[in-house]
Write a protein that holds these residues in place. Structure first.
Motif, PDB file in Angstrom:
ATOM      1  N   MET A   1     -15.727   2.927  22.633  1.00  0.00           N
ATOM      2  CA  MET A   1     -16.815   3.139  21.678  1.00  0.00           C
ATOM      3  C   MET A   1     -16.604   4.464  20.968  1.00  0.00           C
ATOM      4  O   MET A   1     -16.185   5.455  21.563  1.00  0.00           O
ATOM      5  N   ALA A   2     -16.915   4.498  19.710  1.00  0.00           N
ATOM      6  CA  ALA A   2     -16.732   5.718  18.932  1.00  0.00           C
ATOM      7  C   ALA A   2     -17.651   6.814  19.441  1.00  0.00           C
ATOM      8  O   ALA A   2     -18.766   6.584  19.889  1.00  0.00           O
ATOM      9  N   GLN A   3     -17.169   8.038  19.365  1.00  0.00           N
ATOM     10  CA  GLN A   3     -17.929   9.175  19.843  1.00  0.00           C
ATOM     11  C   GLN A   3     -19.044   9.535  18.879  1.00  0.00           C
ATOM     12  O   GLN A   3     -18.881   9.546  17.675  1.00  0.00           O
ATOM     13  N   VAL A   4     -20.224   9.839  19.450  1.00  0.00           N
ATOM     14  CA  VAL A   4     -21.364  10.292  18.666  1.00  0.00           C
ATOM     15  C   VAL A   4     -21.715  11.687  19.124  1.00  0.00           C
ATOM     16  O   VAL A   4     -21.890  11.942  20.311  1.00  0.00           O
ATOM     17  N   THR A   5     -21.815  12.610  18.195  1.00  0.00           N
ATOM     18  CA  THR A   5     -22.147  13.989  18.525  1.00  0.00           C
ATOM     19  C   THR A   5     -23.582  14.064  19.004  1.00  0.00           C
ATOM     20  O   THR A   5     -24.496  13.607  18.326  1.00  0.00           O
ATOM     21  N   SER A   6     -23.810  14.628  20.207  1.00  0.00           N
ATOM     22  CA  SER A   6     -25.161  14.749  20.725  1.00  0.00           C
ATOM     23  C   SER A   6     -25.790  16.082  20.389  1.00  0.00           C
ATOM     24  O   SER A   6     -26.997  16.199  20.258  1.00  0.00           O
ATOM     25  N   ARG A   7     -24.993  17.137  20.289  1.00  0.00           N
ATOM     26  CA  ARG A   7     -25.519  18.441  19.916  1.00  0.00           C
ATOM     27  C   ARG A   7     -24.501  19.106  19.025  1.00  0.00           C
ATOM     28  O   ARG A   7     -23.454  19.543  19.467  1.00  0.00           O
ATOM     29  N   ALA A   8     -24.784  19.157  17.733  1.00  0.00           N
ATOM     30  CA  ALA A   8     -23.802  19.599  16.751  1.00  0.00           C
ATOM     31  C   ALA A   8     -23.576  21.102  16.811  1.00  0.00           C
ATOM     32  O   ALA A   8     -24.403  21.867  17.305  1.00  0.00           O
ATOM     33  N   SER A  33     -14.270  11.346  11.563  1.00  0.00           N
ATOM     34  CA  SER A  33     -15.062  10.323  12.255  1.00  0.00           C
ATOM     35  C   SER A  33     -14.894   8.959  11.609  1.00  0.00           C
ATOM     36  O   SER A  33     -15.198   8.777  10.432  1.00  0.00           O
ATOM     37  N   ARG A  34     -14.434   7.988  12.395  1.00  0.00           N
ATOM     38  CA  ARG A  34     -14.302   6.615  11.876  1.00  0.00           C
ATOM     39  C   ARG A  34     -15.666   5.999  11.558  1.00  0.00           C
ATOM     40  O   ARG A  34     -15.832   5.360  10.506  1.00  0.00           O
ATOM     41  N   PRO A  35     -16.686   6.133  12.448  1.00  0.00           N
ATOM     42  CA  PRO A  35     -18.003   5.580  12.090  1.00  0.00           C
ATOM     43  C   PRO A  35     -18.541   6.168  10.787  1.00  0.00           C
ATOM     44  O   PRO A  35     -19.118   5.440   9.974  1.00  0.00           O
ATOM     45  N   TYR A  36     -18.350   7.467  10.594  1.00  0.00           N
ATOM     46  CA  TYR A  36     -18.793   8.071   9.337  1.00  0.00           C
ATOM     47  C   TYR A  36     -18.036   7.474   8.160  1.00  0.00           C
ATOM     48  O   TYR A  36     -18.620   7.204   7.105  1.00  0.00           O
ATOM     49  N   ARG A  37     -16.749   7.236   8.342  1.00  0.00           N
ATOM     50  CA  ARG A  37     -15.927   6.672   7.269  1.00  0.00           C
ATOM     51  C   ARG A  37     -16.435   5.284   6.878  1.00  0.00           C
ATOM     52  O   ARG A  37     -16.540   4.955   5.693  1.00  0.00           O
ATOM     53  N   HIS A  38     -16.769   4.452   7.876  1.00  0.00           N
ATOM     54  CA  HIS A  38     -17.286   3.113   7.585  1.00  0.00           C
ATOM     55  C   HIS A  38     -18.648   3.201   6.886  1.00  0.00           C
ATOM     56  O   HIS A  38     -18.921   2.460   5.932  1.00  0.00           O
ATOM     57  N   ARG A 154     -25.258  13.312  13.618  1.00  0.00           N
ATOM     58  CA  ARG A 154     -24.847  12.834  14.945  1.00  0.00           C
ATOM     59  C   ARG A 154     -23.393  12.395  14.966  1.00  0.00           C
ATOM     60  O   ARG A 154     -22.807  12.232  16.045  1.00  0.00           O
ATOM     61  N   LEU A 155     -22.810  12.187  13.814  1.00  0.00           N
ATOM     62  CA  LEU A 155     -21.406  11.798  13.728  1.00  0.00           C
ATOM     63  C   LEU A 155     -20.499  12.981  13.411  1.00  0.00           C
ATOM     64  O   LEU A 155     -19.288  12.897  13.620  1.00  0.00           O
ATOM     65  N   MET A 207     -23.412  -3.676   4.537  1.00  0.00           N
ATOM     66  CA  MET A 207     -23.866  -4.288   5.788  1.00  0.00           C
ATOM     67  C   MET A 207     -22.773  -4.223   6.847  1.00  0.00           C
ATOM     68  O   MET A 207     -23.043  -3.952   8.020  1.00  0.00           O
ATOM     69  N   TRP A 208     -21.533  -4.458   6.439  1.00  0.00           N
ATOM     70  CA  TRP A 208     -20.411  -4.329   7.381  1.00  0.00           C
ATOM     71  C   TRP A 208     -20.331  -2.908   7.929  1.00  0.00           C
ATOM     72  O   TRP A 208     -20.143  -2.694   9.133  1.00  0.00           O
ATOM     73  N   GLY A 209     -20.493  -1.910   7.062  1.00  0.00           N
ATOM     74  CA  GLY A 209     -20.441  -0.526   7.512  1.00  0.00           C
ATOM     75  C   GLY A 209     -21.521  -0.210   8.526  1.00  0.00           C
ATOM     76  O   GLY A 209     -21.277   0.499   9.512  1.00  0.00           O
ATOM     77  N   LEU A 210     -22.733  -0.726   8.318  1.00  0.00           N
ATOM     78  CA  LEU A 210     -23.819  -0.488   9.262  1.00  0.00           C
ATOM     79  C   LEU A 210     -23.569  -1.189  10.593  1.00  0.00           C
ATOM     80  O   LEU A 210     -23.820  -0.626  11.670  1.00  0.00           O
ATOM     81  N   LEU A 211     -23.067  -2.416  10.533  1.00  0.00           N
ATOM     82  CA  LEU A 211     -22.856  -3.196  11.751  1.00  0.00           C
ATOM     83  C   LEU A 211     -21.745  -2.628  12.626  1.00  0.00           C
ATOM     84  O   LEU A 211     -21.727  -2.868  13.842  1.00  0.00           O
ATOM     85  N   THR A 212     -20.800  -1.897  12.057  1.00  0.00           N
ATOM     86  CA  THR A 212     -19.699  -1.331  12.847  1.00  0.00           C
ATOM     87  C   THR A 212     -20.054   0.018  13.477  1.00  0.00           C
ATOM     88  O   THR A 212     -19.232   0.577  14.218  1.00  0.00           O
TER      89      THR A 212
END
Length: 449
Positions: A1-8, A33-38, A154-155, A207-212
């Motif tokens: 699972m992609a990493q999510v920053t908990s405390r920036a 960040s890949r999630p941010y990229r999507h 958070r990303l 929608m694809w970006g949100l779902l990933t």
């Protein structure tokens, strides 16, 4: 699972360890960040579609009514759901998984796009249908936009937020450049149905970006450490908590007030159809060019936005950017006034586009710093609610501004609405800066709300 920053990371670290000194737009967040990229890819495509649909709706309403006031009424129908859903949706984001909330809002936006296609294909001639669809779209937007903004910190570490906000402003203004131009072309050559259909296709990428995205639950309030979890059902009290925070934090509050000056007092968008067709003797494509000029200036400003990461007094930058926006809109009004009096429509169009580009560049700089101040100075457990307020201001303000400018144009003239609005914007923001001097000395190395 992609990493999510908990405390920036604290923003000061960016200056301590070497600020970004490149002139060009900083794309580091996209590599980090890949999630941010999507999420960012979906923001770009959905932004183009949204601006395409907004321009097409304005053109369709003006075609049906021939009235700038009727186009300006779009702002009123959009404002109410943005205010109600934006405020409550922000509270929901602070107690529920932010990805899930964003997906729900995305479904509403996608369905609205499909209904736009349907009404156009059926040959709708009732503007009330268009007003209803504008309201539905605004409700979905009021959910998705604060969700995205509250997810970014958070990303990414806080040191990357100026760059991320510059990327967001760049994507928004690329959308505002491409979307209106595409709308003008499609409406003129293929009709409204095709224009709205392209919007639906583009939002499917969002929608694809949100779902990933990975799950992104909100962090706990530090003041409740060791206590029982807070009530999970958001209500009026949780919305009021966010508003109370805002009323006692002058720097965060000033970011909203400065944007109100620009977007309510000097919002030109509802005037573009009449300016293009009547004053400049053009057509739908000319209206698209006017809308695109604002965004083109903003895009150019973001292309060379690398140094923005080194700006320490970000409040000062916000104030002077809003002054430049107001002055640019005032100059556009003078260019429209001169069409057919002092010079021809082509010259007037060139001048208006140049001044709109200057205004767009100033607004993009203001947006970067307003976003950064809000994200850096707000604790995570309140970030959803404050982003909800932010979307009310950023999206609701222009809608209210459309109503104001359309009303003034109906009572006086399009050029008069532009000149008066630009002047009022400059005076109002300078007065606010004088009343809140602490905002002018805001230090990004030590962000305080």
């Amino acid at each position: 699972m992609a990493q999510v920053t908990s405390r920036a990371q604290h923003p000061a670290a960016g200056w301590q360890h070497g600020p970004v000194r490149r002139l060009l737009l900083d794309t580091t967040p996209l590599r980090h960040s890949r999630p941010y990229r999507h999420l960012y890819l979906g923001t770009v495509t959905s932004g183009v579609g949204a601006q395409l649909a907004t321009t097409a709706i304005a053109l369709q309403i003006f075609e049906l009514t021939g009235s700038s006031f009727a186009v300006g009424l779009v702002g009123l129908y959009a404002l109410v759901p943005i205010v109600v859903i934006g405020l409550y949706g922000g509270a929901v984001l602070d107690v529920h998984d932010r990805r899930s909330v964003a997906v729900v809002g995305g479904v509403v936006l996608w369905a609205t796009g499909a209904l736009n296609v349907t009404q156009a294909a059926l040959g709708n001639t009732d503007v009330r249908v268009l007003y209803a669809l504008v309201a539905l779209h605004s409700a979905g937007f009021a959910i998705v936009s604060p969700a995205r903004s509250s997810i970014y910190p958070r990303l990414l570490p806080l040191t990357m937020l100026p760059a991320a906000n510059a990327l967001s402003v760049a994507s928004m203004n690329v959308a505002m450049t491409v979307g209106p131009l595409l709308a003008g072309f499609l409406v003129e050559w293929a009709g409204y149905t095709s224009a709205y259909a392209v919007d639906v296709v583009l939002f499917s990428v969002a929608m694809w970006g949100l779902l990933t995205l990975p799950p992104i639950p909100p962090e706990q309030d530090p003041d409740r450490a060791g206590k029982a979890p807070a009530r999970r059902a958001p209500g009026l009290s949780s919305v009021l908590d966010g508003l109370r925070f805002l009323t006692t934090r002058p720097n965060v509050r000033m970011t909203f007030l400065a944007d109100f000056c620009a977007m309510i007092l000097a919002q030109p968008r509802a005037l573009f159809p009449a300016v293009a067709i009547v004053a400049l003797q053009g057509g739908p494509s000319t209206a698209g060019v006017l809308s695109a000029a604002v965004a083109a200036g903003a895009v150019l400003a973001m292309v060379v936005s690398g140094p923005l990461g080194r700006v320490v007094h970000q409040g000062r930058a916000v104030v002077w950017s809003v002054v430049a926006w107001g002055a640019g809109i005032l100059a556009v009004g003078l260019a429209v006034l001169g069409s057919g009096r002092w010079f021809g429509p082509v010259t007037a169009l060139v001048l208006a586009c140049a001044f709109l580009a200057v205004a767009g560049a100033a607004d993009s700089v203001s947006s970067v710093f307003r976003n950064t101040i809000l994200q850096a100075a707000t604790p995570d457990h309140l970030r959803g609610r404050l982003q909800g307020v932010f979307i009310v201001v950023v999206a609701g303000g222009p809608r209210l501004g459309e109503l104001v400018s359309g009303t003034v144009a109906g009572l006086w003239s399009e050029w008069g609405a532009l000149v008066l609005g630009g002047l009022a914007c400059v005076v109002a923001v300078l007065l606010l800066a004088r009343l809140q001097p602490g905002f002018m000395s805001y230090d990004a190395r030590r962000p305080t709300p």
